[in-house]
Design a protein around this motif. Structure first.
Motif, short mmCIF file in Angstrom:
data_model
loop_
_atom_site.label_atom_id
_atom_site.label_comp_id
_atom_site.label_asym_id
_atom_site.label_seq_id
_atom_site.Cartn_x
_atom_site.Cartn_y
_atom_site.Cartn_z
N ALA A 1 -0.97 3.38 -3.30
CA ALA A 1 -0.03 4.00 -2.34
C ALA A 1 -0.26 3.43 -0.94
N GLY A 2 -1.52 3.19 -0.57
CA GLY A 2 -1.84 2.60 0.73
C GLY A 2 -1.30 1.18 0.84
N LEU A 3 -1.43 0.42 -0.23
CA LEU A 3 -0.92 -0.96 -0.23
C LEU A 3 0.60 -0.95 -0.08
N VAL A 4 1.28 -0.05 -0.78
CA VAL A 4 2.74 0.04 -0.68
C VAL A 4 3.16 0.39 0.75
N LYS A 5 2.44 1.34 1.37
CA LYS A 5 2.75 1.73 2.75
C LYS A 5 2.54 0.53 3.69
N TRP A 6 1.48 -0.23 3.48
CA TRP A 6 1.21 -1.39 4.31
C TRP A 6 2.37 -2.39 4.19
#
Length: 197
Positions: A107-112
């Protein structure tokens, strides 16, 4: 030889997460860093005041940033710019580390990536300026965003795929920065094709 960034305490995902928590901001720290990286890649030079205004907007602050807030924002800017321009493969997206579950890290990678793509588009770069590899890489980033609703299980395969995706994003960001800022050292081109099962 160590860089100035390495000599100073680098701003980490946790540092930014605690900062957001203090300000009751529920945006992902990864989104902040993705937006900043997109601006640095897409603009010839990102004015510090422009980044401070954008940082405040992401934070949701209605008033001006306090001095300590501005200091953190500018340290993040300097750190990211130095990593991107160094050409020593030092750049790292600010993402949740291995202490987080695979689902949270994905989820963090997608947000980035969301922040990076939206910010890069806002700089109005011409895709004609980019090499075929860079254009293809950006298309791959769009696919990562489309996978955003996925909830990958904590399996060994998904762990490996997430590491590969993160490395692809990392290398692509450096490649784009150096491609759009000629005269900088070259970095190896990322390999595409990683997917989450």
């Amino acid at each position: 030889m160590s860089s100035d960034v390495e000599n100073n305490a680098a701003i980490s995902f946790e540092t930014l997460a605690n900062f957001c928590l203090k300000h009751r901001c529920f945006q992902s720290p990864s989104l902040f860093h993705g937006v900043l990286t997109g601006q640095l890649c897409g603009q010839e030079r990102l004015p510090r005041e422009q980044w401070l205004a954008l940082f405040a907007q992401l934070l949701g602050e209605q008033t001006q940033l306090q001095d300590e807030d501005s200091k953190l924002a500018l340290e993040l800017l300097d750190q990211t710019l130095e990593q991107l321009g160094a050409g020593h493969l030092e750049f790292e997206p600010l993402l949740p580390d291995e202490l987080y579950e695979v689902e949270e890290r994905f989820a963090g990678l997608v947000k980035w990536v969301q922040g990076f793509l939206k910010s890069l588009k806002a700089t109005q770069i011409s895709h004609k300026e980019l090499t075929a590899e860079a254009r293809e890489g950006l298309q791959d980033l769009e696919k990562i965003v489309e996978m955003g609703d996925a909830t990958p299980a904590a399996t060994e395969d998904n762990e490996k795929d997430l590491i590969e995706l993160t490395e692809f994003v990392r290398l692509l960001a450096m490649m784009l920065y150096l491609e759009l800022h000629p005269g900088q050292p070259k970095v190896e081109k990322p390999q595409s094709g990683s997917t989450l099962h």
